[in-house]
Write a protein that holds these residues in place. Structure first.
Motif, mmCIF file in Angstrom:
data_model
loop_
_atom_site.group_PDB
_atom_site.id
_atom_site.type_symbol
_atom_site.label_atom_id
_atom_site.label_comp_id
_atom_site.label_asym_id
_atom_site.label_seq_id
_atom_site.Cartn_x
_atom_site.Cartn_y
_atom_site.Cartn_z
ATOM 1 N N LEU A 1 40.655 26.931 36.880
ATOM 2 C CA LEU A 1 39.987 27.837 37.520
ATOM 3 C C LEU A 1 40.951 28.458 38.825
ATOM 4 N N GLY B 1 43.361 30.665 41.167
ATOM 5 C CA GLY B 1 43.207 32.045 41.472
ATOM 6 C C GLY B 1 44.009 33.248 40.819
ATOM 7 N N MET B 2 43.657 34.211 40.828
ATOM 8 C CA MET B 2 44.102 35.428 39.967
ATOM 9 C C MET B 2 44.665 36.468 40.787
ATOM 10 N N TYR C 1 42.407 39.726 37.611
ATOM 11 C CA TYR C 1 40.908 39.699 38.057
ATOM 12 C C TYR C 1 40.318 40.987 37.208
ATOM 13 N N SER D 1 40.055 40.621 33.315
ATOM 14 C CA SER D 1 38.930 39.671 33.007
ATOM 15 C C SER D 1 37.698 40.385 33.230
ATOM 16 N N ASN E 1 38.723 33.373 41.242
ATOM 17 C CA ASN E 1 38.937 33.470 39.731
ATOM 18 C C ASN E 1 37.566 34.362 39.352
ATOM 19 N N GLN F 1 34.844 32.002 37.519
ATOM 20 C CA GLN F 1 33.950 31.038 38.379
ATOM 21 C C GLN F 1 33.094 32.000 39.212
#
Length: 558
Positions: free
Chosen positions: A55, A57-58, A63, A66, A164, A167
């Protein structure tokens, strides 16, 4: 008494802002806190079930991808259910599938958190569709918007990453919407809102005739409908229906449900920025704009229709046309303002029957699109205007503008320009196009200025992802289903993706130390500048069409 009622509701909201904003901060700060003991195990189980082993960071691009891919899967699922609902279970009333363009409009409407309804819930959808599609999309669309808002806040306040998406998406459900929706559902059931899977009731009237009374799992839909700033009603009459909103007490609960989370987000932002004054400044700008437009609607509706007054008819009770007696002028005006300020779209009175000046309030709130707003969208848009205000002030003094220690440069301003310009474009261009075609004009039920307002309201509601209906427009046909569906898609995703890109750009920049020349953004002066920026841009963009619609109608009535 009407003013006292309004002040009481606003006071309750103010008392909720700080504790709820603090809870939102701890829910999304990813720092260890007490709520982990309650929700941590559940979330780990969901992540394991979904195959999410890491999980981390993006980037803003990952992001956004997703976010979009999750929404696409949900759209496909919802479309399939609505097209097949006639043969699926929990359909005791034998309702068939929706028409193709209406299915497209409905699914797009709910995934974009708009909830514009070209159908009537009690006759168009089965219980299974109401729960598996409508209620499900109310949760997931709200969680998607809140997740993007939190990512944006992390980016502009100097977080290590945007976070994320998966999350944030899961936390939005487990820690925010599901617990609150359960609580509000139980309260509404206790206050006589139906919650049942029994089929439509058949009763005998006093005249001995048979009457069908639609019921269903109403309370559970009502809770997330307002908490998620969704607005789609179980019944066609929405929150004017006595089963959805039976009393003044449920009316207040529904207003607070749709208002408290958007109002708390600025305080959460202040905690992320390590400067609570930043959050209160944004909140103050939102509340001042809210009170100004609420005052206009309450004044206009209290004065009544000038044409009726000119006929010598008593209008001392105000304009009660289209309003429920159990709510009166005050709670109807407040509900109208809250539902469009929070981009919810739920209605407890028919906006089509409000006075022309009163109609300016919901229109203006949807056109400004940043007065509290939906789950995170209002905060994102207001911060967008805050960055623009800093940029304009920097140009005036010949200094490179800075916001929260990051320089605002060409890339950020180009992205903000896209987000600002797309909103009026997708309102005004389709409005003009609809008047140029027979398909568009053929659905207008009122000629003249009011007819213009009908069309304008439909597209403003779609573009702002509000979903409230002006009514009077025959919009359930292929032309309006497709046009508003496209407007809802553009209004939702272009600005959100653009602002994620802004957050990603600012996140990569090195912080600039504050100096004596740094323009402060946490005082009353900046709040005033922010309000002025919003009003100037909104007035320059939309005032001409407002003059052609509600203002011209008001002058004609007089």
């Amino acid at each position: 008494m009407g003013i006292v009622q309004i002040i009481a509701v606003i006071t309750i909201l103010l008392l909720l802002v700080k504790p709820l904003g603090t809870y939102l901060y701890y829910a999304f700060s990813n720092e260890p806190n007490r709520s982990d003991r309650i929700f941590g195990g559940i979330e780990k189980g969901i992540f394991k079930l979904g195959g999410l082993k890491e999980l981390g960071g993006m980037s803003w691009k990952k992001y956004a991808i997703s976010f979009l891919s999750t929404n696409i899967v949900l759209v496909a699922f919802g479309y399939l259910i609505l097209r097949l609902q006639g043969g699926l279970p929990l359909n005791p009333n034998g309702i068939g599938e929706l028409e193709q363009s209406l299915t497209f409009n409905t699914v797009i409407s709910f995934i974009t958190n708009t909830n514009l309804q070209h159908y009537s819930g009690e006759t168009g959808l089965s219980y299974f569709s109401q729960m598996a599609v409508i209620t499900m999309l109310m949760f997931t669309s709200a969680a998607s918007g809140l997740s993007v808002a939190v990512a944006f806040v992390r980016g502009i306040t100097g977080g290590k990453t945007l976070g994320n998406f998966f999350q944030d998406f899961v936390k939005s459900h487990t820690r925010i919407f599901l617990p609150l929706a359960l609580l509000v559902t139980l309260i509404l059931v206790a206050l006589q809102v139906p919650q049942t899977l029994q089929p439509t009731l058949e009763v005998s009237t006093l005249e001995g005739q048979s009457q069908q009374i639609a019921i269903g799992p109403v309370a559970s839909l009502e809770s997330i409908k307002h908490l998620g700033t969704n607005g789609g009603g179980f019944f066609g009459a929405n929150s004017a229906h006595p089963f959805e909103n039976p009393s003044p007490l449920t009316n207040v609960i529904e207003m607070l449900s749709m208002w408290m989370l958007p109002a708390s987000l600025p305080y959460m932002y202040g905690l992320f920025a390590k400067n609570k004054r930043q959050g209160w400044g944004i909140f103050s700008a939102m509340m001042i704009l809210f009170v100004l437009l609420l005052s206009l609607n309450f004044y206009a509706e209290s004065k009544g229709n000038p044409a009726i007054h000119a006929m010598g008819i008593d209008v001392s009770q105000g304009s009660m046309e289209g309003k429920e007696v159990r709510f009166g002028i005050a709670q109807s005006s407040l509900f109208t303002t809250v539902t469009t300020a929070a981009t919810t779209g739920s209605v407890n009175n028919m906006h089509d029957t409000q006075t022309p000046l009163g109609q300016i309030t919901p229109l203006a709130l949807m056109m400004l699109n940043n007065v509290f707003g939906g789950k995170g969208v209002g905060l994102i848009n207001m911060l967008m205007y805050a960055i623009l205000a800093v940029f304009l002030c920097g140009l005036m003094v010949g200094r490179t503008p800075e916001f929260l220690g990051r320089k605002i440069e060409a890339r950020e301003m180009k992205l903000i320009a896209i987000a600002i310009l797309i909103h009026p474009l997708i309102i005004l261009a389709p409005t003009a196009l609809s008047f140029l075609t027979d398909l568009g004009q053929g659905s207008i039920s009122n000629p003249g200025y009011h007819g213009l307002t009908q069309v304008l309201y439909e597209y403003a509601s779609s573009a702002a992802n509000n979903g409230s209906g002006f009514e009077g427009l025959a919009d359930n046909n292929t032309f309006w289903n497709m046009m508003t569906g496209l407007v809802m898609l553009l209004g939702r995703y272009i600005s959100m993706i653009a602002m994620l890109a802004v957050a990603g750009s600012l996140l990569r920049k090195q912080p600039v130390p504050e100096t004596i020349g740094t323009f402060r953004t946490d005082n009353g002066l900046f709040t005033g500048i922010l309000i002025g920026t919003v009003l100037i841009i909104g007035a320059l963009t939309f005032l001409p069409v407002i003059v052609l619609g509600p203002i011209a109608e008001h002058l004609t009535l007089r």
